[in-house]
Write an enzyme that holds these catalytic residues in place. Structure first.
Site, PDB file in Angstrom:
ATOM      1  N   GLU A  16      -8.785 -11.181   4.063  1.00 11.04           N
ATOM      2  CA  GLU A  16      -7.835 -11.376   5.154  1.00 11.04           C
ATOM      3  C   GLU A  16      -7.967 -10.300   6.221  1.00 11.04           C
ATOM      4  O   GLU A  16      -7.896  -9.101   5.922  1.00 11.04           O
ATOM      5  CB  GLU A  16      -6.402 -11.386   4.606  1.00 11.04           C
ATOM      6  CG  GLU A  16      -5.355 -11.667   5.663  1.00 11.04           C
ATOM      7  CD  GLU A  16      -3.951 -11.752   5.086  1.00 11.04           C
ATOM      8  OE1 GLU A  16      -2.995 -11.495   5.834  1.00 11.04           O
ATOM      9  OE2 GLU A  16      -3.803 -12.077   3.887  1.00 11.04           O
ATOM     10  N   LYS A  36       4.531 -10.243  -0.294  1.00  9.87           N
ATOM     11  CA  LYS A  36       3.147 -10.711  -0.165  1.00  9.87           C
ATOM     12  C   LYS A  36       2.322  -9.706   0.617  1.00  9.87           C
ATOM     13  O   LYS A  36       1.171  -9.411   0.287  1.00  9.87           O
ATOM     14  CB  LYS A  36       3.128 -12.080   0.512  1.00  9.87           C
ATOM     15  CG  LYS A  36       1.733 -12.713   0.595  1.00  9.87           C
ATOM     16  CD  LYS A  36       0.967 -12.330   1.843  1.00  9.87           C
ATOM     17  CE  LYS A  36      -0.410 -12.969   1.864  1.00  9.87           C
ATOM     18  NZ  LYS A  36      -1.227 -12.510   3.005  1.00  9.87           N
ATOM     19  N   ASP A  67      -7.404  -6.348 -13.167  1.00 10.13           N
ATOM     20  CA  ASP A  67      -6.957  -7.739 -13.197  1.00 10.13           C
ATOM     21  C   ASP A  67      -5.808  -7.935 -12.211  1.00 10.13           C
ATOM     22  O   ASP A  67      -4.652  -7.655 -12.523  1.00 10.13           O
ATOM     23  CB  ASP A  67      -6.520  -8.094 -14.622  1.00 10.13           C
ATOM     24  CG  ASP A  67      -6.174  -9.563 -14.787  1.00 10.13           C
ATOM     25  OD1 ASP A  67      -5.989 -10.254 -13.764  1.00 10.13           O
ATOM     26  OD2 ASP A  67      -6.082 -10.019 -15.935  1.00 10.13           O
ATOM     27  N   HIS A 116      -2.165  -8.893  14.675  1.00  8.45           N
ATOM     28  CA  HIS A 116      -2.863  -9.767  13.727  1.00  8.45           C
ATOM     29  C   HIS A 116      -3.877 -10.661  14.438  1.00  8.45           C
ATOM     30  O   HIS A 116      -5.004 -10.827  13.975  1.00  8.45           O
ATOM     31  CB  HIS A 116      -1.857 -10.629  12.971  1.00  8.45           C
ATOM     32  CG  HIS A 116      -2.490 -11.563  11.986  1.00  8.45           C
ATOM     33  ND1 HIS A 116      -3.003 -11.124  10.782  1.00  8.45           N
ATOM     34  CD2 HIS A 116      -2.722 -12.895  12.033  1.00  8.45           C
ATOM     35  CE1 HIS A 116      -3.512 -12.153  10.129  1.00  8.45           C
ATOM     36  NE2 HIS A 116      -3.354 -13.233  10.873  1.00  8.45           N
TER      37      HIS A 116
END
Length: 440
Positions: free
Chosen positions: A85, A280, A296, A393
């Site tokens: 991202e 998030k 993990d 962004h």
């Protein structure tokens, strides 16, 4: 319509590729060519990657970036981040630079306890089960001694084994709730091996017990497995400075900025829809470092989100306050990480990432990962309460848009310069590129 296949795992790598391309893609030869483009020219390295998982066809690349200038507990770090991202590495780097001159990040490990459970059904008198458990508890330690020997020698091992009555939740359901310290190893295989031996010991001793009645001896073990929810394996990362030291280059005064940050976090604490997106963003930073260091990230995600819900509703993982003229921003999260074993000793880039991080032990890595999450959240919330998230962004996303439109290197150079002073919406980028090509 594709047909089922028997023995796919027994096919050679080339045969698997040929089958999947012919059965499931429109242009098999182009698909085969694409798959093989991502093979590593070093055959030994490629074989190493092939053997990480089953039915390997090729490698799936993610960019590995670096976020520099992280001052953590007085040490300067450059943090490796593996993520697809755009803007994540840039945002983390921006936050690192911001706090570099304001005291940096501080971390503390609040606990390292990991959990595993033996889930079983017992249909009998609870008091006799408790008496039976107390009698055989030493045997759980004794009969796992061969498994725990090396871990104990290093200072880890089994910390406690409890019998828990869960019959109010599910009829006849009990568990052995076990805690472990696995030091620098994530410890999944160690914990699961211990648990499976506990289950064998439990059933064997039940069958020979003089405490349990005959009708109670048939204990049904349902499963033995570690838990990825580790609320006692906890790390804290924090930043703080005088409110006036926050500066006033964000379009608002330092105090107004601090108050906006506190309010934004407060909203994420009471509104789950916001909290999910808030967290998030935190996981953007955390997952990227966890993945880069061969840990993990799915286990980390599951455990952290469970922790965010521990009070009965889903809340922010970060907190903020203003106290006595000081701005405080912090995060507390559960993290079960390892720096030895698994991919950490196999994957060459994982080994390099850990070397870049100055070969941290598990506790140090917990702190680094928590800092990455905190930095990511600070940068995101800072943008949200000042300029808005899209301005930065979309500029980071600009190259992705231009690549989708097959822009040349010259076109990219001109448009990157142009959008330094203009809003980089998708429509605006398309229009600008069309105009540029029209001029050409």
């Amino acid at each position: 319509m594709p047909l089922p296949i028997e023995g796919f795992s027994k096919l050679s790598k080339d045969e698997k590729i040929r089958w999947i391309a012919e059965q499931y893609t429109e242009d098999p030869e182009a698909s085969i060519s694409l798959i093989k483009k991502y093979w590593n020219d070093d055959r030994k390295l490629q074989q190493l990657h092939d053997e990480f998982i089953e039915n390997t066809l090729t490698n799936y690349y993610l960019p590995l970036g670096i976020a520099p200038n992280f001052l953590i507990d007085g040490e300067l770090y450059a943090i490796p981040m593996a993520i697809e991202e755009s803007s994540v590495v840039a945002a983390a780097s921006k936050a690192a630079k911001f706090w570099l001159t304001r005291g940096g990040f501080k971390t503390s490990v609040l606990g390292t306890e990991k959990i595993g459970q033996v889930h079983f059904m017992y249909r009998g008198n609870k008091a006799r089960l408790e008496k039976f458990f107390d009698a055989i508890k030493p045997k759980f330690y004794k009969e796992t001694a061969a498994i725990t020997k090396n871990m104990v020698a290093r200072g880890g091992g089994i910390r406690n084994i409890e019998l828990r009555d869960k019959t109010l939740d599910l009829k006849d359901y009990f568990q052995l709730h076990c805690s472990f310290d696995t030091l620098d190893a994530m410890g999944a295989n160690f914990i699961n091996s211990c648990l499976e031996q506990f289950a064998k010991t439990l059933q064997k001793e039940a069958g020979a017990s003089t405490i349990l009645q005959n009708t109670e001896k048939d204990i049904e073990v349902v499963m033995s497995i570690l838990s990825n929810y580790v609320p006692q394996c906890l790390v804290r990362a924090e930043v703080s400075c005088n409110v006036d030291d926050l500066g006033s280059d964000m379009g608002v005064s330092a105090m107004e900025f601090a108050e906006k940050m506190v309010r934004a976090v407060s909203i994420a604490n009471v509104e789950p829809h916001r909290a999910v997106t808030h967290n998030k963003g935190i996981m953007n930073g955390i997952d990227a470092v966890v993945l880069a260091t061969g840990n993990d990230f799915r286990a980390v995600e599951a455990g952290i989100h469970a922790y965010a819900s521990r009070q009965g509703s889903y809340k922010s993982l970060t907190q903020a306050r203003i106290e006595n003229g000081e701005f405080h921003f912090w995060i507390e999260i559960p993290l079960a990480l390892g720096t030895v074993g698994g991919l950490t000793s196999l994957h060459p880039l994982v080994k390099l990432a850990l070397e870049i991080l100055q070969k941290p032990n598990a506790k140090q890595l917990m702190g680094i990962v928590a800092v990455a999450g905190l930095a990511q959240n600070f940068a995101a919330v800072q943008s949200l309460v000042t300029t808005g998230i899209q301005q930065g962004h979309m500029k980071m996303h600009l190259l992705n848009i231009l690549n989708q439109m097959n822009a040349s290197e010259g076109e990219k150079k001109q448009l990157v310069e142009y959008f330094k002073k203009h809003s980089a919406t998708h429509h605006a980028v398309v229009e600008a590129l069309d105009q540029l090509r029209g001029k050409s």
